[in-house]
Design a protein around this motif. Structure first.
Motif, mmCIF file in Angstrom:
data_model
loop_
_atom_site.group_PDB
_atom_site.id
_atom_site.type_symbol
_atom_site.label_atom_id
_atom_site.label_comp_id
_atom_site.label_asym_id
_atom_site.label_seq_id
_atom_site.Cartn_x
_atom_site.Cartn_y
_atom_site.Cartn_z
ATOM 1 N N ALA A 1 0.735 -1.327 -0.117
ATOM 2 C CA ALA A 1 0.291 -0.076 0.153
ATOM 3 C C ALA A 1 0.949 1.332 -0.068
ATOM 4 C CB ALA A 1 -0.966 -0.118 1.179
ATOM 5 N N PRO A 2 1.764 1.413 0.926
ATOM 6 C CA PRO A 2 2.598 2.892 0.959
ATOM 7 C C PRO A 2 3.423 3.022 -0.319
ATOM 8 C CG PRO A 2 3.012 1.333 2.891
ATOM 9 C CD PRO A 2 2.466 0.248 1.656
ATOM 10 N N THR A 3 3.115 2.490 -1.397
ATOM 11 C CA THR A 3 4.134 2.884 -2.502
ATOM 12 C C THR A 3 4.186 4.323 -2.813
ATOM 13 O OG1 THR A 3 3.455 0.790 -3.400
ATOM 14 C CG2 THR A 3 4.416 2.078 -4.975
ATOM 15 N N PRO A 4 4.885 4.969 -2.842
ATOM 16 C CA PRO A 4 5.344 6.486 -3.172
ATOM 17 C C PRO A 4 5.083 6.882 -4.632
ATOM 18 C CG PRO A 4 7.564 5.315 -2.597
ATOM 19 C CD PRO A 4 6.465 4.225 -2.571
ATOM 20 N N GLY A 5 4.322 7.996 -4.843
ATOM 21 C CA GLY A 5 4.241 8.074 -6.298
ATOM 22 C C GLY A 5 3.239 7.680 -7.014
ATOM 23 N N THR A 6 2.362 6.786 -6.296
ATOM 24 C CA THR A 6 1.114 6.447 -6.856
ATOM 25 C C THR A 6 0.184 7.425 -7.112
ATOM 26 O OG1 THR A 6 1.123 4.469 -5.595
ATOM 27 C CG2 THR A 6 -0.823 4.845 -6.747
ATOM 28 N N PRO A 7 0.010 7.738 -8.801
ATOM 29 C CA PRO A 7 -0.808 8.792 -9.288
ATOM 30 C C PRO A 7 -2.205 8.768 -8.849
ATOM 31 C CG PRO A 7 0.218 7.767 -11.085
ATOM 32 C CD PRO A 7 0.526 6.803 -9.622
ATOM 33 N N LEU A 8 -2.696 9.893 -8.408
ATOM 34 C CA LEU A 8 -4.092 9.958 -7.707
ATOM 35 C C LEU A 8 -5.256 10.127 -9.058
ATOM 36 C CD1 LEU A 8 -3.529 12.547 -4.849
ATOM 37 C CD2 LEU A 8 -3.716 10.040 -4.640
ATOM 38 N N SER B 1 -4.133 17.441 -3.331
ATOM 39 C CA SER B 1 -2.462 17.222 -3.807
ATOM 40 C C SER B 1 -2.018 15.912 -3.829
ATOM 41 C CB SER B 1 -1.763 18.087 -2.589
ATOM 42 O OG SER B 1 -0.223 18.018 -2.511
ATOM 43 N N GLY B 2 -0.886 15.712 -4.692
ATOM 44 C CA GLY B 2 -0.306 14.483 -4.896
ATOM 45 C C GLY B 2 0.156 14.140 -6.032
ATOM 46 N N TRP B 3 0.410 12.924 -6.236
ATOM 47 C CA TRP B 3 1.056 12.604 -7.804
ATOM 48 C C TRP B 3 -0.043 12.473 -8.885
ATOM 49 C CZ3 TRP B 3 6.149 12.664 -8.892
ATOM 50 C CH2 TRP B 3 7.162 12.681 -7.853
ATOM 51 N N TYR B 4 0.123 12.989 -10.079
ATOM 52 C CA TYR B 4 -0.875 12.841 -11.163
ATOM 53 C C TYR B 4 0.183 12.295 -12.338
ATOM 54 C CZ TYR B 4 -4.354 14.886 -8.333
ATOM 55 O OH TYR B 4 -5.360 15.007 -7.277
ATOM 56 N N THR B 5 -0.729 11.746 -13.172
ATOM 57 C CA THR B 5 -0.326 11.238 -14.601
ATOM 58 C C THR B 5 -0.708 12.666 -15.422
ATOM 59 O OG1 THR B 5 -0.518 9.129 -13.964
ATOM 60 C CG2 THR B 5 -0.369 9.775 -16.536
ATOM 61 N N VAL B 6 0.201 13.026 -16.136
ATOM 62 C CA VAL B 6 -0.277 14.240 -17.091
ATOM 63 C C VAL B 6 0.036 13.655 -18.838
ATOM 64 C CG1 VAL B 6 0.318 16.371 -17.947
ATOM 65 C CG2 VAL B 6 0.602 15.835 -15.488
ATOM 66 N N GLU C 1 1.819 14.686 -31.697
ATOM 67 C CA GLU C 1 2.301 13.507 -30.945
ATOM 68 C C GLU C 1 1.792 13.652 -29.502
ATOM 69 O OE1 GLU C 1 6.355 12.127 -31.214
ATOM 70 O OE2 GLU C 1 5.966 11.478 -33.338
ATOM 71 N N THR C 2 1.530 12.626 -28.809
ATOM 72 C CA THR C 2 1.207 12.566 -27.404
ATOM 73 C C THR C 2 2.217 12.271 -26.534
ATOM 74 O OG1 THR C 2 -1.353 12.333 -27.869
ATOM 75 C CG2 THR C 2 -0.628 11.723 -25.802
ATOM 76 N N ALA C 3 2.460 12.669 -25.292
ATOM 77 C CA ALA C 3 3.249 12.513 -24.402
ATOM 78 C C ALA C 3 2.941 12.087 -23.007
ATOM 79 C CB ALA C 3 4.667 13.184 -24.214
ATOM 80 N N THR C 4 3.399 11.542 -22.142
ATOM 81 C CA THR C 4 2.972 11.331 -20.870
ATOM 82 C C THR C 4 3.985 11.305 -19.754
ATOM 83 O OG1 THR C 4 1.129 9.672 -21.604
ATOM 84 C CG2 THR C 4 1.534 9.445 -19.427
ATOM 85 N N GLY C 5 3.710 11.777 -18.577
ATOM 86 C CA GLY C 5 4.603 11.911 -17.462
ATOM 87 C C GLY C 5 4.046 11.858 -16.077
ATOM 88 N N THR C 6 4.741 12.218 -14.996
ATOM 89 C CA THR C 6 4.095 12.257 -13.882
ATOM 90 C C THR C 6 4.747 13.423 -13.127
ATOM 91 O OG1 THR C 6 4.242 9.915 -13.822
ATOM 92 C CG2 THR C 6 3.992 10.734 -11.632
#
Ligand SMILES: [Cu+2]
Length: 161
Positions: free
Chosen positions: A62-69, A94-99, A125-130
């Motif tokens: 569960a406590p995996t850091p950086g898991t996107p909300l 607030s938190g990690w998000y996939t963009v 084109e399309t790119a993805t980041g966190t």
């Protein structure tokens, strides 16, 4: 002779009776055996107690850091004007998000957040980041010279903090 036979018969009858009694008593003993199964039944709970140890490894996942909300999709373009769509984004937490950055233009663009996170994509084109979005929110621009001044600016705000 007759009395002796009668005596022997009596002794034999007593023997048979006592033997029959022993068989009858021995036949009664199996009825008393149902008790052991109850004792073996009490062993089962201890087996289920060992099974309750298994959930422990799951808790460490569960406590995996950086898991996107969640995922935020932002489009960029230079026509008819330079800009992002949407340029004002709001999320609740607030938190990690996939963009996901979709470049609808014909030339390279990127999303560069104020913390330095950059997601770049060539034309079409399309790119993805966190990215980590702090409670104070985060501004973003296209870092290609002239593009931010031409209109490629935006911001992500946190509404629930
Ligand atoms: Cu650009």
């Amino acid at each position: 002779m007759l009395r002796l036979f009668a005596w022997a018969a009596a002794v034999l009858a007593v023997l048979l009776l006592s033997l029959g009694y022993t068989i009858a008593t021995g036949g009664g003993q199996p009825d008393a055996t149902p008790t052991p199964p109850e004792a073996s039944g009490s062993v089962a709970p201890s087996g289920s107690a060992t099974a309750s140890v298994e959930p422990t490894p799951t808790a460490t996942v569960a406590p995996t850091p950086g898991t996107p909300l969640g995922t935020i999709e932002i489009h960029g373009h230079e026509s008819p004007t330079f800009g992002f769509e949407p340029s004002a984004v709001t999320v609740t937490t607030s938190g990690w998000y996939t963009v996901t950055f979709v470049n609808d233009g014909a030339i390279p663009h990127n999303i560069t957040f104020a913390d330095g996170t950059t997601i770049a994509a060539s034309g079409g084109e399309t790119a993805t980041g966190t990215v980590f979005l702090p409670a104070s929110g985060l501004d973003f621009i296209c870092s290609i010279p002239g593009h931010a001044d031409a209109g490629m600016r935006g911001a992500v705000a946190i509404s629930g903090s």
